[in-house]
Design a protein around this motif. Structure first.
Motif, PDB file in Angstrom:
ATOM      1  N   SER A  36       0.866  -1.178   0.000  1.00 28.12           N
ATOM      2  CA  SER A  36       0.000   0.000   0.000  1.00 28.12           C
ATOM      3  C   SER A  36       0.894   1.216   0.000  1.00 28.12           C
ATOM      4  CB  SER A  36      -0.908   0.017   1.231  1.00 28.12           C
ATOM      5  OG  SER A  36      -1.740  -1.124   1.241  1.00 28.12           O
ATOM      6  N   GLN A  92      -8.312   2.670 -11.024  1.00 29.55           N
ATOM      7  CA  GLN A  92      -7.697   1.337 -11.062  1.00 29.55           C
ATOM      8  C   GLN A  92      -6.909   1.156 -12.358  1.00 29.55           C
ATOM      9  OE1 GLN A  92     -10.526  -1.862 -11.126  1.00 29.55           O
ATOM     10  NE2 GLN A  92     -11.467  -1.220 -13.045  1.00 29.55           N
ATOM     11  N   MET A 112       1.447  -5.848 -12.466  1.00 28.70           N
ATOM     12  CA  MET A 112       0.894  -5.032 -11.389  1.00 28.70           C
ATOM     13  C   MET A 112      -0.549  -4.636 -11.676  1.00 28.70           C
ATOM     14  SD  MET A 112       2.078  -1.304  -9.963  1.00 28.70           S
ATOM     15  CE  MET A 112       1.029  -0.403 -11.106  1.00 28.70           C
ATOM     16  N   ALA A 114      -3.605  -2.290  -9.558  1.00 26.55           N
ATOM     17  CA  ALA A 114      -3.704  -1.348  -8.438  1.00 26.55           C
ATOM     18  C   ALA A 114      -5.097  -0.747  -8.378  1.00 26.55           C
ATOM     19  CB  ALA A 114      -2.655  -0.247  -8.572  1.00 26.55           C
ATOM     20  N   VAL A 127      -3.264   3.832  -2.264  1.00 28.19           N
ATOM     21  CA  VAL A 127      -3.240   2.953  -3.430  1.00 28.19           C
ATOM     22  C   VAL A 127      -2.879   1.554  -2.954  1.00 28.19           C
ATOM     23  CG1 VAL A 127      -2.191   2.462  -5.672  1.00 28.19           C
ATOM     24  CG2 VAL A 127      -2.544   4.838  -4.957  1.00 28.19           C
ATOM     25  N   ARG A 128      -3.724   0.593  -3.235  1.00 26.49           N
ATOM     26  CA  ARG A 128      -3.456  -0.808  -2.894  1.00 26.49           C
ATOM     27  C   ARG A 128      -2.958  -1.528  -4.160  1.00 26.49           C
ATOM     28  NH1 ARG A 128      -8.793  -2.199   0.822  1.00 26.49           N
ATOM     29  NH2 ARG A 128      -8.131  -0.956   2.665  1.00 26.49           N
ATOM     30  N   VAL A 129      -1.831  -2.169  -4.032  1.00 27.67           N
ATOM     31  CA  VAL A 129      -1.137  -2.743  -5.200  1.00 27.67           C
ATOM     32  C   VAL A 129      -0.979  -4.250  -5.025  1.00 27.67           C
ATOM     33  CG1 VAL A 129       0.975  -2.694  -6.590  1.00 27.67           C
ATOM     34  CG2 VAL A 129       0.097  -0.564  -5.546  1.00 27.67           C
TER      35      VAL A 129
END
Length: 415
Positions: A36, A92, A112, A114, A127-129
């Motif tokens: 994150s 996203q 990736m 996100a 941002v969640r990755v």
């Protein structure tokens, strides 16, 4: 056991331990990397899987580096110019390919995805990755790329080889055309002087008397030599003329039985004892498609050779037949004549002026002409022969047209 009965059976009891997964452990040791970060990329949390991939500890990265700093230079530019604006626009991104830089300097290919989360006021919050290791996939893609490059190289080499072959074929065609012109001109220019010599020699024999008894056989030998020269010149002219005709005359569908019977009748007018017999069988393949003059010259030469090289003391018998073998039409001419020693002469069989029975008069051009005509038609010749028993010529023609067997059954012709 029926399906219905199986469906009624109770499922085994669920191990309740499976419902008691530690969510923190599931996050830390997931089969993919999680992290994150703030909207500017500052890292705030990484799972153990991702840290293990990178070779860092959490304190070395959290609040110290940005997500984009983990990428290579090209990846960092892509993230800042494409990925970050796209996140702000649609919240996203999915399956973007990057290379992560490990602590030891090596790289790790990842995909990736996100998601951008916002606060209640709609302002970007975190941002969640999610990152997936695609090392094996990248190896597979590189192998495919190498295979494609190799195929492209092979295709280019083949194209160059085809160009070279085309160039050589064109060169050979020009050389053959020049040779044909030379042969035609030479034979035409030689014919008139030889005709003059023949006329002068005949007049000499008529008006002059030679007292020497040995002069008569010598005169006969000279007359035979003149005739041989005339026959050779005529044969050369025929080869070139026929080649030029084939370039202009279209192919047509020819009924084999009547066509061959006409050739046989013309040969029978020249036969001497003992009488020859012909067996014709075109039931399997009644017609062939090629130029009429080419087929006539090919069959005439093969049939006349069968008679010319008959075994002494044995009446000539010639069988002519047709058949379909695969996509080819096969014309066979079989005789019971002297035969040819193929072990000795197979490589010379279709050479110009090559003769295998010197005791029989001939120019040595018949088989050469037949082979050239067959090649011109896109076919090939196979030969079987036994000395003293006979020879079979099989002509394979890819231009043959299958036809129903109706009116070309076996027949026998006698002289």
């Amino acid at each position: 056991m029926s399906t219905a009965a199986a469906a009624d059976e109770p499922l085994p009891e669920l191990d309740l331990r499976l419902t008691q997964e530690n969510l923190e452990d599931l996050y830390e040791h997931a089969p993919c990397g999680y992290c994150s970060c703030l909207p500017d990329g500052t890292l705030v949390k990484l799972n153990q899987t991702l840290l293990g991939w990178l070779g860092y500890t959490a304190p070395e990265l959290v609040a110290r580096q940005c997500l984009q700093q983990l990428f290579t230079v090209g990846g960092r530019l892509h993230y800042e110019m494409y990925c970050a604006p796209l996140l702000l626009l649609q919240n996203q991104v999915r399956e973007l390919s990057y290379l992560l830089r490990r602590k030891d300097g090596t790289t790790l290919p990842v995909l990736m995805s996100a998601v951008l989360l916002r606060d209640t006021n709609g302002q970007p919050l975190v941002v969640r990755v999610t990152l997936f290791d695609i090392t094996e996939r990248r190896k597979y893609e590189q192998e495919l790329l190498r295979a494609r490059q190799h195929a492209d190289e092979q295709r280019e080499q083949l194209a160059r080889a085809n160009e070279e072959l085309t160039r050589k074929n064109e060169q050979l065609s020009r050389i053959n055309a020049d040779l044909d012109s030379f042969v035609y001109t030479a034979s035409h220019d030689l014919k008139q002087p030889i005709d003059n010599m023949t006329g002068l020699f005949q007049e000499l024999r008529r008006t002059v008397r030679f007292p020497d008894a040995e002069a008569v056989p010598m005169l006969d030998m000279f007359a035979e030599a003149l005739q041989q020269i005339l026959s050779t010149i005529q044969g050369l002219t025929e080869v070139v003329q026929l080649q030029r005709q084939l370039e202009q005359v279209p192919t047509e569908t020819i009924e084999l039985r009547s066509f061959t019977e006409e050739i046989v009748r013309s040969l029978q007018q020249r036969l001497s004892e003992p009488a020859a017999t012909f067996a014709l069988d075109f039931q399997a393949a009644p017609t062939v498609r090629m130029t009429r003059s080419s087929l006539h010259s090919m069959l005439y030469n093969l049939l006349s050779n069968s008679l010319r090289y008959a075994q002494p003391g044995r009446p000539p018998h010639v069988r002519v037949s047709s058949a379909h073998v695969g996509n080819a039409l096969v014309l066979s001419v079989q005789d019971n004549g002297r035969g040819i020693d193929l072990v000795r002469y197979e490589q010379e069989l279709f050479q110009l002026f090559r003769r295998f029975h010197p005791e029989v008069a001939g120019s040595g051009m018949g088989l050469y002409l037949v082979n050239r005509l067959v090649n011109q038609a896109g076919g090939r010749i196979e030969v079987e022969s036994t000395v003293g028993k006979g020879t079979t010529f099989r002509v394979f023609l890819t231009t043959g047209i299958p036809a129903a067997a109706t009116s070309s059954g076996p027949s026998n012709l006698s002289a």
